[in-house]
Design an enzyme around this catalytic site. Sequence first.
Site, PDB file in Angstrom:
ATOM      1  N   ARG A  63      11.667 -17.265  -2.514  1.00 34.81           N
ATOM      2  CA  ARG A  63      10.863 -16.284  -1.763  1.00 34.81           C
ATOM      3  C   ARG A  63       9.418 -16.200  -2.226  1.00 34.81           C
ATOM      4  NH1 ARG A  63      11.749 -10.456  -4.620  1.00 34.81           N
ATOM      5  NH2 ARG A  63      12.151 -11.284  -6.691  1.00 34.81           N
TER       6      ARG A  63
ATOM      7  N   ILE B 186       3.925   1.838  -0.991  1.00 33.41           N
ATOM      8  CA  ILE B 186       4.738   2.148  -2.176  1.00 33.41           C
ATOM      9  C   ILE B 186       3.932   2.848  -3.255  1.00 33.41           C
ATOM     10  CG2 ILE B 186       4.316   0.015  -3.496  1.00 33.41           C
ATOM     11  CD1 ILE B 186       7.780   1.489  -2.887  1.00 33.41           C
TER      12      ILE B 186
ATOM     13  N   ARG C  33      -3.309   8.270   5.106  1.00 36.82           N
ATOM     14  CA  ARG C  33      -3.026   7.036   5.827  1.00 36.82           C
ATOM     15  C   ARG C  33      -3.227   7.133   7.339  1.00 36.82           C
ATOM     16  NH1 ARG C  33      -3.577   3.385   1.789  1.00 36.82           N
ATOM     17  NH2 ARG C  33      -2.175   3.864   0.062  1.00 36.82           N
TER      18      ARG C  33
ATOM     19  N   HIS D 120       5.914  18.236   2.218  1.00 35.50           N
ATOM     20  CA  HIS D 120       4.616  18.360   1.557  1.00 35.50           C
ATOM     21  C   HIS D 120       4.039  16.987   1.242  1.00 35.50           C
ATOM     22  CE1 HIS D 120       1.493  19.312  -1.290  1.00 35.50           C
ATOM     23  NE2 HIS D 120       2.126  18.644  -2.232  1.00 35.50           N
TER      24      HIS D 120
ATOM     25  N   GLN E 138       0.844  -1.208   0.000  1.00 42.17           N
ATOM     26  CA  GLN E 138       0.000   0.000   0.000  1.00 42.17           C
ATOM     27  C   GLN E 138       0.877   1.255   0.000  1.00 42.17           C
ATOM     28  OE1 GLN E 138      -2.513  -0.332   3.484  1.00 42.17           O
ATOM     29  NE2 GLN E 138      -4.042  -1.528   2.372  1.00 42.17           N
TER      30      GLN E 138
ATOM     31  N   GLU F  73      14.679  -0.712  -0.706  1.00 47.36           N
ATOM     32  CA  GLU F  73      14.134  -1.840   0.042  1.00 47.36           C
ATOM     33  C   GLU F  73      15.122  -2.985   0.120  1.00 47.36           C
ATOM     34  OE1 GLU F  73      10.311  -3.256  -1.269  1.00 47.36           O
ATOM     35  OE2 GLU F  73      10.244  -4.825   0.243  1.00 47.36           O
TER      36      GLU F  73
END
Lengths: 304, 304, 304, 304
Positions: B195, B111, B222, B213, B109, B120
């Site tokens: 993975r 990203i 969020r 900003h 979510q 990452e």
Amino acid sequence: MALTKEQRAEITAQRNTPQETSRPTVPAMEALLFEPLEVLDHGFIRVVDYMGDDSAIVQAARVSYGKGTKRVSEDAGLIRYLMRHRHSSPFEMCEIKFHVKLPLFVARQWIRHRMANVNEYSARYSVLDREFYMPDLTQVSTQSSTNNQGRGEALDASQAQEVLDILRRDAAQCYDDYEHMLLPENGGVARELARINLTLNMYTQWYWKIDLHNLMHFLALRAESHAQYEIRVYAEKMLEILKAWVPQTAAAFEEYRLGSYSFSASMLKVLRRLLAGESVTQETSHLTKREWAEMMAVLENKAL
Amino acid sequence: MALTKEQRAEITAQRNTPQETSRPTVPAMEALLFEPLEVLDHGFIRVVDYMGDDSAIVQAARVSYGKGTKRVSEDAGLIRYLMRHRHSSPFEMCEIKFHVKLPLFVARQWIRHRMANVNEYSARYSVLDREFYMPDLTQVSTQSSTNNQGRGEALDASQAQEVLDILRRDAAQCYDDYEHMLLPENGGVARELARINLTLNMYTQWYWKIDLHNLMHFLALRAESHAQYEIRVYAEKMLEILKAWVPQTAAAFEEYRLGSYSFSASMLKVLRRLLAGESVTQETSHLTKREWAEMMAVLENKAL
Amino acid sequence: MALTKEQRAEITAQRNTPQETSRPTVPAMEALLFEPLEVLDHGFIRVVDYMGDDSAIVQAARVSYGKGTKRVSEDAGLIRYLMRHRHSSPFEMCEIKFHVKLPLFVARQWIRHRMANVNEYSARYSVLDREFYMPDLTQVSTQSSTNNQGRGEALDASQAQEVLDILRRDAAQCYDDYEHMLLPENGGVARELARINLTLNMYTQWYWKIDLHNLMHFLALRAESHAQYEIRVYAEKMLEILKAWVPQTAAAFEEYRLGSYSFSASMLKVLRRLLAGESVTQETSHLTKREWAEMMAVLENKAL
Amino acid sequence: MALTKEQRAEITAQRNTPQETSRPTVPAMEALLFEPLEVLDHGFIRVVDYMGDDSAIVQAARVSYGKGTKRVSEDAGLIRYLMRHRHSSPFEMCEIKFHVKLPLFVARQWIRHRMANVNEYSARYSVLDREFYMPDLTQVSTQSSTNNQGRGEALDASQAQEVLDILRRDAAQCYDDYEHMLLPENGGVARELARINLTLNMYTQWYWKIDLHNLMHFLALRAESHAQYEIRVYAEKMLEILKAWVPQTAAAFEEYRLGSYSFSASMLKVLRRLLAGESVTQETSHLTKREWAEMMAVLENKAL
């Protein structure tokens, strides 16, 4: 002079009160901080803030690589590796903020780089100062006969002087009329309207903030020989700042970007024939004249 | 525990060597720096670096406004003005960098906010740790009957416990098999392939850098009640950090964004009728049921 | 099959009603439009819309060059010139929109390309289908011994089969439990929570829209031999679409990007010594072993 | 006239050869296509291409919502829902491309919107035409006494005429000298240098391409009453084009953005007191004078 008295006082105030921080700190940048570096006749560039250093790049990259490759490379080696393979995200982890004073026509080229943050002086809010860019006599050049967007030879001195006289006279005339229109007794025209009378060599200023990856992209394009002289001198100043800020990154940037050359698929074929001892000419190369000339200049280490 | 021993050692090393800087420095942020703030069961968020403060926003804005308006506003007033009129560029002049540990489904979510820089942990390079997110019993809820994308009531305890048992068993099974496939004696499957057997509640980590900003835009979406709980707790932690970093900006953000409400053209008409003393119902309002309910909740100061 | 019956019906409906337009139209793209091209075992990629063609690039570039250079180049030559000199803005004037079905772990790599627009299927709103990616036996490979992020040799058949059995069993188990938890009689857990039990080889789908410049950047990174196989096959399919859409641009892209090689400053020095007839070895080259090997492979036209 | 003869011929050629396409097509846009809509004295804006329509937004949104919510809303309702909740990604799935002719000072404001693609006429490659913007007499206004960045009343006719005379004389003088410096007999100064003598009311042109979400953001800022008149007239023209292109989206945009008003936390408190029958004044409102005046104007449905 480029900075106002108030700006000078503000700079001095900031200088006098260093504070302790646990953030990555670069002594060479602290020495540069706030100090305007002169560019062109009235312009400057000064570093207002910076975030990160060479080791911040490594630290971010190691998050990506995790435990698996910690031992593999030393820091400088890792930075070279990242640069060579165009792994851009670790370089985005550093940020720099400049205060720049620059002519409007330079600002118009500069702003095309969208991956940056900008706060420009607004001529709707405030009156512009009477400062316009006048090139050095040596920079008054003819249209290049080979490069559609560049300059050729310097004009002879008397013609160059005439150009400067014109530029100065017209800029002064336009600025005088700008001030005239703003005066209450002449109607007090709105600033946003009066300013349309100004010429493109007027100076503006802005705060400009960009990450290290995008800064290097900017420099690769604007510190390059085909860039217009008046923006190139700003880029060259920033290249010096880059060396002070992130010396390992700057070295890798020169090795893998500024000093590199990309051979096209057809150029690689020519290269293989040359290395096999074959004699190749432009005619037998399948390259255009321009590509052939450029490739030969690179192989003979001549300026393009 | 969320941080490895090596990471702990690195943090301590950075803590112990404060240096002098002339850059804007925020004592409350220095206190927070490097320290992981725990989120969820194994996650954390920690500030790794920051650039600028409330006065850096003002300073950048004053470049825009130039001499014309210097006296007009004090700093807090100017920040409120900028926030109210959605002048975003001065807020872009501050930057913050986090190190975050978070579950994969939260990362997916997160990203989607593209105006940020990310590094990452790569499961192609390195093996992921055996850590997966298990919700609190109180967070195991039903599908909401009113909100197609949200949660309703908590499950009863025994059903919730069954859910947790399933989540734990499947994540453990998948991780065991991940490790099994990686073993040389079992063929030593490539990490990038093994993975794909892992579940979405596994933890990952990244460095995430964003300007002020865009951080506020992220938080507005969020830290909001409709955001999924597991990302909202990260946003709420960042909101606390925001208050430590740029208190005047954070106050203006709460006044003009988080605590504000946008009335549509039709809602404004209803409002005017109400203020004129007219009795308006949903049926006579020309609003949908949902809009009517939401507007009434705002006017009666109830949670939406 | 990858598309639902409803999606099929929708596609057929769109196919049946061509309309007249004065916009640039590419017959080869009209033939491709809406049709899913299969990728991996359940994935697909299909073109949903496109804007512009080779001549739209030229048209935009001619605005930049104005009257001054109209005669200079024919269209194909101008496109080659723009590509060679990395003038990206004319290529940004074309746009393409795809509907893609892809495994979650591929989506996680893909989304890192920020300069695109995305609408993804939301597992908060809807239940995911029981579809997960199973590699071909030939794709079940060991960790590469030379490339920290890649694959080496294929496993022997029985070990590879065991890997597939594990992947299938775990994905099935996780999906069964996902469905189980969603059932009302088991508490009816919220979709946003149940989905955290799914494995990374589950399929998702999205609409993805990008301009031609950024598409080529994506392809340069993802159609490349170091990209993970499962994203590379999507990139290769898009490369075919590129050739149908903008054939002149695709040819220039292969000449100046995909088939090119960038020699670093140090490599250029070695090259000059080689051309002067000097015998150079890795030891006397000042290149790292890896750089030397890569350069030699290019000069000998071997796969890297 | 704004378009050259060559450009006219090109437009006619494109007009005459409509082709069949299966892409979403909007008849009202086909009618507009290529035709320059006049703006200011020499400017224009014309649609060169478009991608998508109202139903393309719905189609992309339905990918997000998947099967779960298909029946929930009709198309117009879904578009209103997306707009109200600021779900921007479906609107990013449409794209439009304009050819615009505009004065330099307008271009400088316009370019600050970074989320767009631009190809501008280059005065390094080509000579600019002798065309500069002259405001209407009615647009020659004083500096606003209440708005630091805006215009107030019109000047009286004789003073306004003097302003126009100045603007025309200076622009003409600067352009004459520009042409003079370019002449070979005067040295043939490089175009990139000669152009710095031009005034900011000169016209330039560009191709500008943007997605629908960012277009609406642009319009919300630039079709607004505080925007400078000379950019606002372009925005207003684009607002008309928006209505032709995506009528349902345009209606929702007016309902939830252009015609909406955001009440701050403090304003909401005042609103609740007013609705409870309390008499509130600016002094007892805890709002600034400016905020109070603005809120009252909204509630009384007066222009701000």
